[in-house]
Enzyme design. Structure first.
Site, PDB file in Angstrom:
ATOM      1  N   HIS A 127      12.807  -3.010   1.451  1.00  0.00           N
ATOM      2  CA  HIS A 127      12.261  -1.718   1.873  1.00  0.00           C
ATOM      3  C   HIS A 127      13.166  -0.622   1.358  1.00  0.00           C
ATOM      4  CE1 HIS A 127       9.424  -3.592   4.632  1.00  0.00           C
ATOM      5  NE2 HIS A 127      10.402  -4.414   4.967  1.00  0.00           N
ATOM      6  N   LEU A 128      12.555   0.469   0.937  1.00  0.00           N
ATOM      7  CA  LEU A 128      13.325   1.641   0.516  1.00  0.00           C
ATOM      8  C   LEU A 128      14.042   2.261   1.712  1.00  0.00           C
ATOM      9  CD1 LEU A 128      10.313   2.869  -1.494  1.00  0.00           C
ATOM     10  CD2 LEU A 128      12.518   2.518  -2.593  1.00  0.00           C
ATOM     11  N   SER A 129      13.291   2.474   2.786  1.00  0.00           N
ATOM     12  CA  SER A 129      13.853   3.065   4.003  1.00  0.00           C
ATOM     13  C   SER A 129      14.371   1.953   4.915  1.00  0.00           C
ATOM     14  CB  SER A 129      12.773   3.887   4.726  1.00  0.00           C
ATOM     15  OG  SER A 129      11.760   3.030   5.233  1.00  0.00           O
ATOM     16  N   ARG A 137       5.281  10.894  -2.397  1.00  0.00           N
ATOM     17  CA  ARG A 137       5.047  10.515  -1.001  1.00  0.00           C
ATOM     18  C   ARG A 137       6.345  10.660  -0.198  1.00  0.00           C
ATOM     19  NH1 ARG A 137       4.788   4.345   1.210  1.00  0.00           N
ATOM     20  NH2 ARG A 137       4.253   4.874   3.350  1.00  0.00           N
ATOM     21  N   GLU A 172      12.386  -9.907   1.048  1.00  0.00           N
ATOM     22  CA  GLU A 172      11.685  -8.696   1.516  1.00  0.00           C
ATOM     23  C   GLU A 172      12.575  -7.484   1.248  1.00  0.00           C
ATOM     24  OE1 GLU A 172      11.306  -8.811   5.745  1.00  0.00           O
ATOM     25  OE2 GLU A 172      10.185  -6.920   5.869  1.00  0.00           O
ATOM     26  N   HIS A 219       4.226  -4.660   8.953  1.00  0.00           N
ATOM     27  CA  HIS A 219       4.200  -4.533  10.408  1.00  0.00           C
ATOM     28  C   HIS A 219       2.910  -5.049  11.036  1.00  0.00           C
ATOM     29  CE1 HIS A 219       7.550  -2.077   9.220  1.00  0.00           C
ATOM     30  NE2 HIS A 219       6.763  -1.190   8.641  1.00  0.00           N
ATOM     31  N   ASP A 248       1.495 -15.929   6.628  1.00  0.00           N
ATOM     32  CA  ASP A 248       0.961 -17.249   6.294  1.00  0.00           C
ATOM     33  C   ASP A 248       1.105 -17.546   4.803  1.00  0.00           C
ATOM     34  OD1 ASP A 248       0.242 -17.840   8.899  1.00  0.00           O
ATOM     35  OD2 ASP A 248      -1.892 -17.398   8.629  1.00  0.00           O
ATOM     36  N   ASN A 262       7.922  -5.728  -1.382  1.00  0.00           N
ATOM     37  CA  ASN A 262       7.931  -4.608  -0.453  1.00  0.00           C
ATOM     38  C   ASN A 262       6.504  -4.533   0.098  1.00  0.00           C
ATOM     39  OD1 ASN A 262       7.934  -2.302   1.023  1.00  0.00           O
ATOM     40  ND2 ASN A 262       8.961  -1.031  -0.528  1.00  0.00           N
ATOM     41  N   ARG A 316       7.481   0.318  13.445  1.00  0.00           N
ATOM     42  CA  ARG A 316       8.071  -0.274  12.224  1.00  0.00           C
ATOM     43  C   ARG A 316       9.164  -1.289  12.551  1.00  0.00           C
ATOM     44  NH1 ARG A 316       5.910   3.121   8.209  1.00  0.00           N
ATOM     45  NH2 ARG A 316       5.657   5.236   8.959  1.00  0.00           N
ATOM     46  N   ARG A 329      13.426   3.862  12.316  1.00  0.00           N
ATOM     47  CA  ARG A 329      12.269   4.763  12.324  1.00  0.00           C
ATOM     48  C   ARG A 329      11.389   4.481  13.558  1.00  0.00           C
ATOM     49  NH1 ARG A 329       9.630   4.512   6.610  1.00  0.00           N
ATOM     50  NH2 ARG A 329       8.559   6.344   7.459  1.00  0.00           N
ATOM     51  N   PRO A 333       0.791  -1.223   0.000  1.00  0.00           N
ATOM     52  CA  PRO A 333       0.000   0.000   0.000  1.00  0.00           C
ATOM     53  C   PRO A 333       0.829   1.282   0.000  1.00  0.00           C
ATOM     54  CG  PRO A 333      -0.064  -1.068   2.153  1.00  0.00           C
ATOM     55  CD  PRO A 333       0.585  -2.028   1.197  1.00  0.00           C
ATOM     56  N   ASN A 334       0.319   2.230  -0.741  1.00  0.00           N
ATOM     57  CA  ASN A 334       0.869   3.597  -0.848  1.00  0.00           C
ATOM     58  C   ASN A 334       2.137   3.690  -1.689  1.00  0.00           C
ATOM     59  OD1 ASN A 334      -1.142   4.875   0.898  1.00  0.00           O
ATOM     60  ND2 ASN A 334      -0.200   3.673   2.524  1.00  0.00           N
ATOM     61  N   ALA A 343       3.275  -0.936   4.621  1.00  0.00           N
ATOM     62  CA  ALA A 343       2.765  -0.943   6.003  1.00  0.00           C
ATOM     63  C   ALA A 343       2.302  -2.328   6.458  1.00  0.00           C
ATOM     64  CB  ALA A 343       1.625   0.059   6.136  1.00  0.00           C
ATOM     65  N   TYR A 387      11.447   8.345   1.052  1.00  0.00           N
ATOM     66  CA  TYR A 387      11.317   7.284   0.055  1.00  0.00           C
ATOM     67  C   TYR A 387      11.969   7.599  -1.298  1.00  0.00           C
ATOM     68  CZ  TYR A 387       8.034   5.472   3.482  1.00  0.00           C
ATOM     69  OH  TYR A 387       7.475   4.995   4.643  1.00  0.00           O
TER      70      TYR A 387
HETATM   71  C1  DQA Z   1       8.445   0.759   3.508  1.00  0.00           C
HETATM   72  C2  DQA Z   1       8.617   0.924   5.024  1.00  0.00           C
HETATM   73  C3  DQA Z   1       7.295   0.727   5.733  1.00  0.00           C
HETATM   74  O1  DQA Z   1       7.468   0.908   7.140  1.00  0.00           O
HETATM   75  C4  DQA Z   1       6.272   1.746   5.257  1.00  0.00           C
HETATM   76  O2  DQA Z   1       5.017   1.504   5.852  1.00  0.00           O
HETATM   77  C5  DQA Z   1       6.154   1.807   3.773  1.00  0.00           C
HETATM   78  C6  DQA Z   1       7.364   1.674   2.962  1.00  0.00           C
HETATM   79  C7  DQA Z   1       9.748   1.090   2.748  1.00  0.00           C
HETATM   80  O3  DQA Z   1       9.868   0.687   1.592  1.00  0.00           O
HETATM   81  O4  DQA Z   1      10.626   1.760   3.282  1.00  0.00           O
HETATM   82  O5  DQA Z   1       5.094   2.057   3.237  1.00  0.00           O
HETATM   83  O6  DQA Z   1       8.118  -0.593   3.238  1.00  0.00           O
END
Ligand code: DQA
Length: 147
Positions: A101-103, A19, A99, A81, A88, A75, A112, A108, A11-12, A78, A24
């Protein structure tokens, strides 16, 4: 050609570029897709790239990648978490899941610091911006070359 590598985004992430660019980065998800397609080609893989804001659709994408892919990069954003359903789903499939993640979530907010996905994934790459995806592809290719 081997089975493709699935890249699944949560999401997002459709809003990347606008964003919180200070966290990011300035690249859009389309920019990242283009980078991934080009890099995967050098590794000998096609990519199936998707994004959804809906948890169940991400479960469906994981099941699809598990049935039809060589490996999966995810990725989970959210849902990282919060989602037992993603944990599952990953536990239910046999292909390696990386897995990304950008950040760096561990640097943080406290909420997270827990990842349901890390508990099921083969490896986690975070904090490298868009390059996390490229490193994720390298990790997937490495795991596949040893399997
Ligand atoms: C994220 C890190 C997550 O905590 C956050 O909710 C995101 C992006 C990242 O790519 O850094 O939406 O997955």
């Amino acid at each position: 050609m081997p089975h493709p590598i699935y890249i699944i985004n949560g999401p997002n992430l459709n809003l990347l570029g606008q964003r919180q660019p200070e966290i990011y980065g300035a690249q859009t998800l389309s920019d990242i897709e283009v980078m991934c397609v080009a890099h995967a080609k050098t590794l000998g893989y096609d990519i199936v790239f998707s994004q959804s804001n809906i948890e169940g659709e991400i479960v469906n994408a994981l099941q699809d990648g598990g049935a039809n892919g060589a490996a999966i990069i995810i990725n989970p954003a959210a849902y990282t978490h919060t989602s037992v359903a993603l944990y599952d789903a990953i536990k239910s499939i046999d292909v390696p899941v990386i897995e990304v993640h950008l950040s760096q979530p561990h640097a943080r907010e406290d909420f997270r610091h827990t990842s349901y996905v890390s508990a099921a994934a083969k490896a986690t790459i975070s904090g490298m911006g868009a390059r996390s995806y490229i490193l994720g592809l390298d990790a997937a290719a490495h795991v596949l070359s040893n399997s």
